[in-house]
Design an enzyme around this catalytic site. Sequence first.
Site, PDB file in Angstrom:
ATOM      1  N   ASN A  13       0.880  -1.171   0.000  1.00  0.00           N
ATOM      2  CA  ASN A  13       0.000   0.000   0.000  1.00  0.00           C
ATOM      3  C   ASN A  13       0.917   1.220   0.000  1.00  0.00           C
ATOM      4  O   ASN A  13       1.469   1.583   1.026  1.00  0.00           O
ATOM      5  CB  ASN A  13      -0.897  -0.018   1.245  1.00  0.00           C
ATOM      6  CG  ASN A  13      -1.755   1.238   1.352  1.00  0.00           C
ATOM      7  OD1 ASN A  13      -1.778   2.063   0.428  1.00  0.00           O
ATOM      8  ND2 ASN A  13      -2.437   1.402   2.467  1.00  0.00           N
ATOM      9  N   LYS A  15       0.169   4.204  -0.301  1.00  0.00           N
ATOM     10  CA  LYS A  15      -0.476   5.394   0.272  1.00  0.00           C
ATOM     11  C   LYS A  15      -0.221   6.603  -0.646  1.00  0.00           C
ATOM     12  O   LYS A  15      -0.138   6.410  -1.859  1.00  0.00           O
ATOM     13  CB  LYS A  15       0.008   5.609   1.710  1.00  0.00           C
ATOM     14  CG  LYS A  15      -0.161   4.322   2.554  1.00  0.00           C
ATOM     15  CD  LYS A  15       0.019   4.508   4.022  1.00  0.00           C
ATOM     16  CE  LYS A  15      -0.175   3.153   4.719  1.00  0.00           C
ATOM     17  NZ  LYS A  15      -0.095   3.220   6.175  1.00  0.00           N
ATOM     18  N   HIS A  98      -9.472   1.100   4.662  1.00  0.00           N
ATOM     19  CA  HIS A  98      -8.211   1.314   5.384  1.00  0.00           C
ATOM     20  C   HIS A  98      -8.449   2.251   6.575  1.00  0.00           C
ATOM     21  O   HIS A  98      -9.248   3.189   6.479  1.00  0.00           O
ATOM     22  CB  HIS A  98      -7.154   1.904   4.448  1.00  0.00           C
ATOM     23  CG  HIS A  98      -5.792   1.866   5.048  1.00  0.00           C
ATOM     24  ND1 HIS A  98      -5.347   2.820   5.931  1.00  0.00           N
ATOM     25  CD2 HIS A  98      -4.786   0.965   4.934  1.00  0.00           C
ATOM     26  CE1 HIS A  98      -4.127   2.498   6.325  1.00  0.00           C
ATOM     27  NE2 HIS A  98      -3.767   1.375   5.735  1.00  0.00           N
ATOM     28  N   GLU A 100      -6.830   4.632   7.691  1.00  0.00           N
ATOM     29  CA  GLU A 100      -6.602   6.058   7.425  1.00  0.00           C
ATOM     30  C   GLU A 100      -7.832   6.689   6.761  1.00  0.00           C
ATOM     31  O   GLU A 100      -8.132   7.862   6.980  1.00  0.00           O
ATOM     32  CB  GLU A 100      -5.331   6.235   6.566  1.00  0.00           C
ATOM     33  CG  GLU A 100      -4.080   6.015   7.410  1.00  0.00           C
ATOM     34  CD  GLU A 100      -2.896   5.439   6.669  1.00  0.00           C
ATOM     35  OE1 GLU A 100      -2.868   5.496   5.421  1.00  0.00           O
ATOM     36  OE2 GLU A 100      -1.984   4.916   7.342  1.00  0.00           O
ATOM     37  N   GLU A 170      -5.335  -5.009  10.348  1.00  0.00           N
ATOM     38  CA  GLU A 170      -4.340  -3.965  10.580  1.00  0.00           C
ATOM     39  C   GLU A 170      -4.661  -3.239  11.888  1.00  0.00           C
ATOM     40  O   GLU A 170      -5.496  -2.316  11.894  1.00  0.00           O
ATOM     41  CB  GLU A 170      -4.352  -2.954   9.439  1.00  0.00           C
ATOM     42  CG  GLU A 170      -4.005  -3.533   8.087  1.00  0.00           C
ATOM     43  CD  GLU A 170      -3.390  -2.498   7.156  1.00  0.00           C
ATOM     44  OE1 GLU A 170      -2.293  -2.747   6.668  1.00  0.00           O
ATOM     45  OE2 GLU A 170      -3.999  -1.433   6.947  1.00  0.00           O
ATOM     46  N   GLY A 176       2.477   2.394  10.743  1.00  0.00           N
ATOM     47  CA  GLY A 176       3.415   3.513  10.608  1.00  0.00           C
ATOM     48  C   GLY A 176       4.093   3.897  11.910  1.00  0.00           C
ATOM     49  O   GLY A 176       4.725   4.950  12.010  1.00  0.00           O
ATOM     50  N   SER A 216       3.450  -2.119  10.227  1.00  0.00           N
ATOM     51  CA  SER A 216       4.901  -2.164  10.469  1.00  0.00           C
ATOM     52  C   SER A 216       5.517  -3.530  10.143  1.00  0.00           C
ATOM     53  O   SER A 216       6.508  -3.923  10.747  1.00  0.00           O
ATOM     54  CB  SER A 216       5.229  -1.758  11.910  1.00  0.00           C
ATOM     55  OG  SER A 216       4.793  -0.425  12.153  1.00  0.00           O
TER      56      SER A 216
HETATM   57  P1  13P Z   1       3.079   0.393   7.637  1.00  0.00           P
HETATM   58  O1  13P Z   1       3.602  -0.907   7.057  1.00  0.00           O
HETATM   59  O2  13P Z   1       3.812   1.596   7.142  1.00  0.00           O
HETATM   60  O3  13P Z   1       2.932   0.318   9.115  1.00  0.00           O
HETATM   61  O4  13P Z   1       1.582   0.550   7.044  1.00  0.00           O
HETATM   62  C1  13P Z   1       0.712  -0.505   7.117  1.00  0.00           C
HETATM   63  C2  13P Z   1      -0.500  -0.159   6.346  1.00  0.00           C
HETATM   64  O5  13P Z   1      -1.257   0.716   6.723  1.00  0.00           O
HETATM   65  C3  13P Z   1      -0.748  -0.891   5.103  1.00  0.00           C
HETATM   66  O6  13P Z   1      -2.024  -0.645   4.633  1.00  0.00           O
END
Ligand code: 13P
Length: 255
Positions: A13, A15, A98, A100, A170, A176, A216
């Site tokens: 992803n 982002k 997601h 976010e 997740e 992150g 992560s």
């Molecule tokens: P990170 O791997 O940067 O923690 O992000 C995970 C994520 O949100 C994947 O959709």
Amino acid sequence: MKKSVRKAVIAGNWKMNNARPQTKALIEELKPLVKDAACDVVVCVPFTNLETAVELCKGSNIKVGAQNCHWAKSGAFTAEISADMLTEMGVEYVIIGHSERRQYFGETNVTVNQRVRAALDAGLKVILCVGELLEEREQGITEEICGLQTKIALAGVSKDELKNIIIAYEPVWAIGTGKTATADQADEVNGYIRSVVEKLYGHEAAEGLTIQYGGSMNAGNCDELLAKEHVDGGLIGGASLKAKDFSVIVAAASK
Ligand code: 13P
């Protein structure tokens, strides 16, 4: 059915990262590194890079995904992108729900369900994200939250359509932050989500469902996470932006 016969899927992803030049460079670097993967490999890129990514991935084993889609087929929804617009471009996957999107853009379980429906109707494969906040884990309601998110998102999805669904667990506190869920924590919640799906669709359908872990996951911790019975792959954020790191995770899922 055992983990060994479930399809492992490693999805990046990206982002809101990488303009077109970086997209080209990263995909070109990635292609030879993952060409022998025994798992499915997906890159979910920003809308503006989809066409470039689809073109570059043609003839390779890398599939392209978007990071969201709208629930309506078309209409007065300024700045939104429909599922049909994605399939028309050659996009095969879409991330829905997601954290976010839920946290910063008002996405709810109900709109997640509507988007899942639209994506399936358009023929897309859905990576459906669920996961609890830190306070919810501390309150001991991780299972309730993940169960609720899963059930509502799958409302109106048939057993046959479940074949086009991947669930990504997740935990929001692990995204992150560098704080990974332990392999046991990931396995436990993934197993719980599978039991929720089993109640809805039966044993065989639940056993065949790919359930990823995300948060992560990186080149250093992927082996331990991916070795777990209920962890069938990963949804990778930060580490998917580095071809070498992403390919190490792909190799770990290919074992
Ligand atoms: P990170 O791997 O940067 O923690 O992000 C995970 C994520 O949100 C994947 O959709």
